[in-house]
Design a protein around this motif. Sequence first.
Motif, mmCIF file in Angstrom:
data_model
loop_
_atom_site.group_PDB
_atom_site.id
_atom_site.type_symbol
_atom_site.label_atom_id
_atom_site.label_comp_id
_atom_site.label_asym_id
_atom_site.label_seq_id
_atom_site.Cartn_x
_atom_site.Cartn_y
_atom_site.Cartn_z
ATOM 1 N N SER A 7 2.142 3.672 -1.262
ATOM 2 C CA SER A 7 2.838 2.246 -1.589
ATOM 3 C C SER A 7 1.961 1.177 -0.920
ATOM 4 O O SER A 7 1.200 1.405 -0.111
ATOM 5 C CB SER A 7 4.219 2.268 -0.814
ATOM 6 O OG SER A 7 4.694 0.996 -0.914
ATOM 7 N N ASP A 14 9.936 -1.653 0.716
ATOM 8 C CA ASP A 14 10.032 -0.245 0.246
ATOM 9 C C ASP A 14 11.509 0.157 0.303
ATOM 10 O O ASP A 14 12.332 0.710 -0.711
ATOM 11 C CB ASP A 14 9.396 0.663 0.722
ATOM 12 C CG ASP A 14 7.842 0.818 0.088
ATOM 13 O OD1 ASP A 14 7.740 0.417 -1.251
ATOM 14 O OD2 ASP A 14 6.847 1.295 0.641
ATOM 15 N N TYR A 15 12.017 -0.196 1.489
ATOM 16 C CA TYR A 15 13.569 0.042 1.839
ATOM 17 C C TYR A 15 14.467 -0.665 1.012
ATOM 18 O O TYR A 15 15.498 -0.245 0.464
ATOM 19 C CB TYR A 15 13.740 -0.242 3.364
ATOM 20 C CG TYR A 15 12.981 0.909 4.441
ATOM 21 C CD1 TYR A 15 12.974 2.222 4.005
ATOM 22 C CD2 TYR A 15 12.148 0.356 5.486
ATOM 23 C CE1 TYR A 15 12.336 3.114 4.902
ATOM 24 C CE2 TYR A 15 11.565 1.136 6.162
ATOM 25 C CZ TYR A 15 11.600 2.798 5.875
ATOM 26 O OH TYR A 15 11.062 3.515 6.833
ATOM 27 N N ALA A 73 13.769 8.450 -2.666
ATOM 28 C CA ALA A 73 13.257 9.148 -1.872
ATOM 29 C C ALA A 73 11.687 8.703 -1.535
ATOM 30 O O ALA A 73 11.332 8.476 -0.328
ATOM 31 C CB ALA A 73 13.277 10.518 -2.009
ATOM 32 N N SER A 74 10.964 8.475 -2.676
ATOM 33 C CA SER A 74 9.473 7.972 -2.236
ATOM 34 C C SER A 74 9.463 6.542 -1.863
ATOM 35 O O SER A 74 8.641 6.289 -0.909
ATOM 36 C CB SER A 74 8.953 7.903 -3.963
ATOM 37 O OG SER A 74 8.828 9.364 -4.472
ATOM 38 N N TRP A 76 11.492 5.281 0.200
ATOM 39 C CA TRP A 76 11.998 5.256 1.695
ATOM 40 C C TRP A 76 10.857 6.022 2.356
ATOM 41 O O TRP A 76 10.635 5.996 3.660
ATOM 42 C CB TRP A 76 13.343 5.907 1.909
ATOM 43 C CG TRP A 76 14.618 4.986 1.397
ATOM 44 C CD1 TRP A 76 14.198 3.666 1.239
ATOM 45 C CD2 TRP A 76 15.760 5.320 1.164
ATOM 46 N NE1 TRP A 76 15.565 3.083 0.942
ATOM 47 C CE2 TRP A 76 16.394 4.101 0.702
ATOM 48 C CE3 TRP A 76 16.535 6.395 1.125
ATOM 49 C CZ2 TRP A 76 17.829 4.323 0.584
ATOM 50 C CZ3 TRP A 76 18.004 6.423 1.021
ATOM 51 C CH2 TRP A 76 18.600 5.263 0.737
ATOM 52 N N ASN A 77 9.920 6.928 1.602
ATOM 53 C CA ASN A 77 8.901 7.491 2.293
ATOM 54 C C ASN A 77 7.878 6.779 2.339
ATOM 55 O O ASN A 77 6.750 7.182 3.088
ATOM 56 C CB ASN A 77 8.684 8.810 1.340
ATOM 57 C CG ASN A 77 7.751 9.948 2.020
ATOM 58 O OD1 ASN A 77 7.801 10.299 3.266
ATOM 59 N ND2 ASN A 77 6.715 10.252 1.200
ATOM 60 N N HIS A 78 7.661 5.798 1.699
ATOM 61 C CA HIS A 78 6.681 4.701 1.580
ATOM 62 C C HIS A 78 5.362 5.455 0.979
ATOM 63 O O HIS A 78 4.327 4.888 1.163
ATOM 64 C CB HIS A 78 6.305 4.329 3.126
ATOM 65 C CG HIS A 78 5.399 3.097 3.053
ATOM 66 N ND1 HIS A 78 5.710 1.736 2.688
ATOM 67 C CD2 HIS A 78 4.169 2.782 3.747
ATOM 68 C CE1 HIS A 78 4.834 1.090 2.443
ATOM 69 N NE2 HIS A 78 3.884 1.407 3.342
ATOM 70 N N TRP A 80 4.607 8.075 -2.705
ATOM 71 C CA TRP A 80 5.387 8.902 -3.740
ATOM 72 C C TRP A 80 5.241 10.411 -3.488
ATOM 73 O O TRP A 80 4.458 10.854 -2.901
ATOM 74 C CB TRP A 80 4.287 8.846 -5.106
ATOM 75 C CG TRP A 80 4.865 9.724 -6.209
ATOM 76 C CD1 TRP A 80 4.481 10.723 -6.788
ATOM 77 C CD2 TRP A 80 6.020 9.355 -6.961
ATOM 78 N NE1 TRP A 80 5.158 11.367 -7.873
ATOM 79 C CE2 TRP A 80 6.046 10.338 -7.954
ATOM 80 C CE3 TRP A 80 6.843 8.138 -6.948
ATOM 81 C CZ2 TRP A 80 7.084 10.252 -9.034
ATOM 82 C CZ3 TRP A 80 8.128 8.223 -7.909
ATOM 83 C CH2 TRP A 80 7.980 9.176 -8.750
ATOM 84 N N LEU A 81 6.350 10.826 -3.665
ATOM 85 C CA LEU A 81 6.561 12.517 -3.398
ATOM 86 C C LEU A 81 6.215 13.225 -4.434
ATOM 87 O O LEU A 81 6.551 13.188 -5.668
ATOM 88 C CB LEU A 81 8.044 12.703 -2.910
ATOM 89 C CG LEU A 81 8.514 11.735 -1.597
ATOM 90 C CD1 LEU A 81 10.017 12.084 -1.585
ATOM 91 C CD2 LEU A 81 7.749 12.217 -0.416
ATOM 92 N N ILE A 163 4.733 3.547 -5.956
ATOM 93 C CA ILE A 163 5.906 4.681 -5.545
ATOM 94 C C ILE A 163 6.861 4.748 -6.920
ATOM 95 O O ILE A 163 7.863 4.991 -6.903
ATOM 96 C CB ILE A 163 6.508 4.101 -4.472
ATOM 97 C CG1 ILE A 163 7.209 2.487 -4.917
ATOM 98 C CG2 ILE A 163 6.249 4.219 -3.184
ATOM 99 C CD1 ILE A 163 8.241 2.063 -3.713
#
Length: 347
Positions: A7, A14-15, A73-74, A76-78, A80-81, A163
């Motif tokens: 990110s 992001d949050y 989810a991505s 909050w993960n800061h 990309w998942l 993200i």
Amino acid sequence: MEEQYISKLHPVVDYGAGVFLLIVAILTILGNSAVLATAVKRSSLLKSPELLTVNLAVADIGMALSMYPLAIASAWNHAWLGGDASCIYYALMGFLFGVCSMMTLCAMAVIRFLVTNSSKSNSNKIPKNTVRILITFIWLYSLLWAILPLVGWGYYGPEPFGISCTIAWSKFHNSSNGFSFILSMFLLCTVLPALTIVVCYLGIAWKVHKAYQEIQNIDRIPNAAKLEKKLTLMAVLISVGFLSSWTPYAAASFWSIFNSSDSLQPIATLLPCLFAKSSTAYNPFVYYIFSKTFRREIKQLQCCCGWRVHFFSTDNSAENPVSMWSGRDNIRLSSAAKVENQGAATC
């Protein structure tokens, strides 16, 4: 992890983006589920064009279920998942459901125009099989465009802020192959459908205007004319909501085609993306505002240890609960006006 999937935004942003998408997802799923539940319970009363409204709800809820959990989810993960695989999946789903929604709105506008301007009342009765074939074509058309980047015409990739994933707009200004894809997609999936929607509703507005001019006594406007005006306003609001939600994103994307991806601040690319995603939650609110039947049946959806749907009222009201179409046969405005004028002349 690759740099492009990290990110570029502040963690607080992001949050915040994740919370926003969570709210949109909840509203989208609950609202469109209510539309679908209402349609199922009153399936025997649905007119054939109303299947397009159901299809639009399916596209919106499909986007929320297939995309938003990964995006939240991505955020909050800061980062990309899932890497490239999940990025391609996410972009493909977004393209598929986005084109499907646009083409469904276009089909709604065309059918609404044909119904309003039909010269014979029996021409309003569009066979359900015809609409089912049209819906099948819309999904196949959308799927075709979604898989084209997978076979080498166009690209999928991460957004500039890292993200989210979509069509890789920034790769196209150095690629004739990519530019031809963007030009074709822009014309066939955006410009032509949007122009069709605008032209159809302008034609309907003109028809409504002429019909009201034919009615001498404003206090005696026939119910058919009032209903037609209400249904048309609902259709316009739904189309305007979708187009206005996606226009800033389209503008930012086309800026990225002709300029460096670093020419825009990450936050400037994030906001149009979030605004575009909010379009999936919009339509049920329009139905709720304009339809008394839909409001009544929404109130019968109760939450008690999970969602429990009551059987809806057996009231066979003429008003349809879920769409822009009348629950009774659509009546031409001009005919309604003539009937009203004839009645006034005999008084």
